[in-house]
Design an enzyme around this catalytic site. Structure first.
Site, PDB file in Angstrom:
ATOM      1  N   SER A  95      34.977  66.975   5.641  1.00  0.00           N
ATOM      2  CA  SER A  95      34.852  65.855   6.569  1.00  0.00           C
ATOM      3  C   SER A  95      35.610  64.613   6.091  1.00  0.00           C
ATOM      4  O   SER A  95      36.829  64.639   5.960  1.00  0.00           O
ATOM      5  CB  SER A  95      33.373  65.543   6.786  1.00  0.00           C
ATOM      6  OG  SER A  95      33.193  64.599   7.810  1.00  0.00           O
ATOM      7  N   ASP A 144      37.265  60.877  11.938  1.00  0.00           N
ATOM      8  CA  ASP A 144      37.187  61.218  10.519  1.00  0.00           C
ATOM      9  C   ASP A 144      37.954  62.516  10.290  1.00  0.00           C
ATOM     10  O   ASP A 144      38.574  63.063  11.205  1.00  0.00           O
ATOM     11  CB  ASP A 144      35.736  61.304  10.034  1.00  0.00           C
ATOM     12  CG  ASP A 144      34.989  62.491  10.623  1.00  0.00           C
ATOM     13  OD1 ASP A 144      35.371  62.949  11.705  1.00  0.00           O
ATOM     14  OD2 ASP A 144      34.022  62.958   9.995  1.00  0.00           O
ATOM     15  N   ASP A 162      37.386  65.696   9.929  1.00  0.00           N
ATOM     16  CA  ASP A 162      37.179  66.916  10.713  1.00  0.00           C
ATOM     17  C   ASP A 162      36.819  66.616  12.158  1.00  0.00           C
ATOM     18  O   ASP A 162      36.407  67.499  12.905  1.00  0.00           O
ATOM     19  CB  ASP A 162      36.125  67.817  10.072  1.00  0.00           C
ATOM     20  CG  ASP A 162      34.722  67.195  10.050  1.00  0.00           C
ATOM     21  OD1 ASP A 162      34.635  65.952  10.121  1.00  0.00           O
ATOM     22  OD2 ASP A 162      33.738  67.931   9.963  1.00  0.00           O
ATOM     23  N   ALA A 166      25.127  55.174  12.898  1.00  0.00           N
ATOM     24  CA  ALA A 166      26.008  54.010  12.939  1.00  0.00           C
ATOM     25  C   ALA A 166      27.429  54.369  12.522  1.00  0.00           C
ATOM     26  O   ALA A 166      28.396  53.716  12.925  1.00  0.00           O
ATOM     27  CB  ALA A 166      25.457  52.902  12.044  1.00  0.00           C
ATOM     28  N   ASN A 167      27.575  55.444  11.729  1.00  0.00           N
ATOM     29  CA  ASN A 167      28.904  55.857  11.267  1.00  0.00           C
ATOM     30  C   ASN A 167      29.755  56.496  12.366  1.00  0.00           C
ATOM     31  O   ASN A 167      30.923  56.818  12.141  1.00  0.00           O
ATOM     32  CB  ASN A 167      28.793  56.809  10.073  1.00  0.00           C
ATOM     33  CG  ASN A 167      28.041  58.093  10.401  1.00  0.00           C
ATOM     34  OD1 ASN A 167      28.025  58.568  11.529  1.00  0.00           O
ATOM     35  ND2 ASN A 167      27.391  58.671   9.396  1.00  0.00           N
ATOM     36  N   PRO A 205      17.321  56.764  -1.693  1.00  0.00           N
ATOM     37  CA  PRO A 205      18.089  57.462  -2.714  1.00  0.00           C
ATOM     38  C   PRO A 205      19.184  58.315  -2.077  1.00  0.00           C
ATOM     39  O   PRO A 205      18.993  58.891  -1.006  1.00  0.00           O
ATOM     40  CB  PRO A 205      17.029  58.349  -3.398  1.00  0.00           C
ATOM     41  CG  PRO A 205      15.996  58.578  -2.337  1.00  0.00           C
ATOM     42  CD  PRO A 205      15.972  57.325  -1.517  1.00  0.00           C
ATOM     43  N   THR A 231      23.073  63.126  -2.996  1.00  0.00           N
ATOM     44  CA  THR A 231      24.032  63.886  -3.805  1.00  0.00           C
ATOM     45  C   THR A 231      24.334  63.303  -5.179  1.00  0.00           C
ATOM     46  O   THR A 231      24.874  63.998  -6.030  1.00  0.00           O
ATOM     47  CB  THR A 231      25.366  64.012  -3.047  1.00  0.00           C
ATOM     48  OG1 THR A 231      25.844  62.692  -2.723  1.00  0.00           O
ATOM     49  CG2 THR A 231      25.179  64.807  -1.761  1.00  0.00           C
TER      50      THR A 231
END
Length: 557
Positions: free
Chosen positions: A63, A273, A275, A370-371, A497, A500
């Site tokens: 991505s 983005d 992909d 929001a992205n 948190p 990854t």
């Protein structure tokens, strides 16, 4: 039973690190993923057999990550993400040693009572990353080690493979399960939709393809949609680097136009983005000031359009229209939807799988992060009622509104966020309303906000609740955030948190940029002190005039 696996897996050495399958599947440095891909190939076979031989998709992509990374994720039969209970199986297999792999596989077979004699059906696609070919070979080795084959669909966007999987498993009721079928379905719906409106202009549309697969695919569909004259594609992979200072993630985070992107006031900037499952819009005003139209803005535009058409068409839906957001949604967008548009808003944990499931509780569910990752889901009842109203004789405005909704359904990729489908939806709405990006942006004004992260020794010390908007532990952390927020005008902040890496992500929002900087730094300092921060301790700027706190309404969870 697993003899072929025992032999073939010897060619793949496990790296000395642990992998976790999450919303994005597996993602890491491409040169560390061969063994993971081999095992994912076998998992795809087991998933297909467990689903009575239905087709499972495997998408090779990372991505919006840098080009040196790659990843892989499975697509379930209806084009949705892999069922959550199988994420653990993926993680267990990825981390299994070569010697223990057969035993781990057998445990999955036994648990789900899988008939290994049943044929499996797997379709695979990849984005434009150079590492994709080699990793596809590792995936195919895993599939062939259990005596099955895959269909290679070549270079596609992630949403295209989701679409193809759903088409196959619904016997083409959703569309033709081919790349051309995707173009034909979306372009036919788009042209029918805009033909219903008074002739207008699309203006100049400038697409930032992130130097990825989206740039390749969007050029193909523009011809089908007869939009080639209105659109320019830059960062198309001809000379730039994938996701390097370009793409939706870069534009969203940096709040700036991508590299090598020329546009004028009045032009519509569009960023995909890597992909093509995320999209953001942007423009600059006559004063050369950059303005971002992110996933929140797209969701509010689409939801307002759908409400308008549903109201005119007088279509009664028991579970109604609703919007699903995450805690990252700008507070102004939530207030606009709830208080002005009177549309219910629900909040979920970060990750599109959470939004997708929550959206299914509405008859018409609009969800966007929001992205810029999001889409619209229609219940079977909604589709049936809308199509019936579109074909019935009766009041012309009602019939036209229903017909618009019927074309809208066909224009929507309901399986997953799709930058190309979403772009065509946005363009059709702007076309009907004769809106510029400035008109769209004027619906409400985003509150200033900031995202940052603090590196910590162990991210698991932070536990959250209430769709990640509140901290359970450390308890003093939430107490500290609450004290800060209650004294700052229109303020909101939360921490969560990372899934990854050992970092804690921080979101801050307030009435002015100065207030946001103060709030963000203050919360960062709390996280650093209470969660064993690593590196330099954040510095809080000199306190600013914090105004008067205004409370936002609770969501309709």
């Amino acid at each position: 039973m697993w003899e072929g696996v025992r032999r073939a897996v010897q060619s793949y050495e496990n790296p000395s690190k642990a992998f976790t399958y999450g919303t994005a599947g597996f993602r890491d440095k491409a040169d560390e993923l061969s063994s993971v891909f081999f095992k994912v190939g076998i998992l795809a076979v087991l998933r297909s057999k467990a689903k009575s031989g239905k087709t499972i998709g495997v998408m090779i992509t990372a991505s919006h990550n840098p080009v040196k990374d790659n990843g892989v994720k499975l697509i379930d039969p209806m084009g949705e993400m892999l069922e959550a209970s199988w994420e653990k199986h993926a993680t267990d297999l990825a981390n299994a040693s070569n010697d223990s792999l057969p035993e781990t596989l057998q445990s999955i077979v036994t648990l789900h009572k899988i008939d290994l004699e049943r044929p499996a059906n797997i379709v695979v696609a990849r984005d434009t990353r150079p590492s994709g070919l080699k990793l596809k070979d590792a995936l195919e080795d895993g599939i062939s080690s259990v005596g099955e084959e895959m269909v290679d669909c070549g270079l596609l966007t992630t949403p295209q493979l989701h679409y193809i999987v759903r088409c196959i498993n619904t016997n083409e009721k959703y569309g033709k399960p081919t790349e051309d079928g995707y173009y034909e379905k979306l372009s036919f719906a788009f042209k029918n939709l805009i033909a219903m409106f008074e002739k207008s202009s699309f203006g100049k549309i400038k697409i930032d393809g992130a130097n990825g697969i989206g740039a390749v695919i969007v050029r193909k569909i523009l011809g089908y949609c007869e939009l080639t004259g209105a659109v320019t594609v830059t960062n198309d992979g001809s000379h730039g680097i994938l996701n390097d200072k370009c793409g939706a993630d870069y534009v969203k985070v940096q709040q700036n136009a991508p590299i090598d992107f020329e546009y004028s006031a009045g032009d519509k900037g569009v960023s995909f983005d890597g992909d093509a499952d995320r999209i953001v819009y942007f423009y600059k005003d006559s004063g050369n000031i950059f303005h971002l139209l992110d996933g929140d803005k797209i969701a509010t535009l689409i939801a307002s359009y759908l409400k308008e058409k549903l109201d005119i068409a007088q279509i009664n839906l028991p579970n109604g229209l609703g919007v699903v957001q995450t805690a990252y949604a700008n507070g102004s967008s939530t207030e606009y939807l709830q208080n002005y548009m009177k549309i219910p808003v629900a909040c979920t944990k970060t990750g599109v799988k959470h939004l997708h499931h929550r959206a299914q509780e509405f008859d018409v569910g609009v969800y966007f992060e929001a992205n810029g990752h999001g889409t619209v889901i229609f219940s079977d009842d909604a589709v049936l009622n809308i199509r019936k109203a579109a074909s019935d004789e009766g009041d012309l405005p009602q019939k036209n509104a229903a017909q618009s909704l019927a074309h809208f359904i066909d224009l929507t990729n309901e399986t997953v966020g799709d930058a190309i489908s979403d772009m065509l939806i946005v363009e059709s709405i702007l076309y009907e309303r004769k809106w510029t990006c400035s008109n769209w942006d004027a619906c409400y004004q985003d509150l200033p906000n900031k995202q940052c992260k603090i590196k910590v020794k162990d991210r698991t010390v932070v536990q959250t609740t209430d769709s990640e908007r509140k901290v359970l532990s450390p308890q003093k952390l939430q107490e500290g955030i609450d004290k800060l927020v209650q004294n700052i005008s229109k303020a909101r902040s939360f921490v969560r948190p990372s899934g990854t890496e050992d970092v804690v992500r921080i979101y801050a929002e307030a009435e002015t940029k100065e207030m946001v900087e103060y709030l963000s730094a203050s919360v960062s300092q709390l996280v650093y002190d209470l969660c064993d921060g690593v590196g330099a301790r954040p510095e809080v700027p000199e306190q600013v005039n914090c105004g008067t706190k205004r409370k936002f309404p609770e969501d309709n969870n």
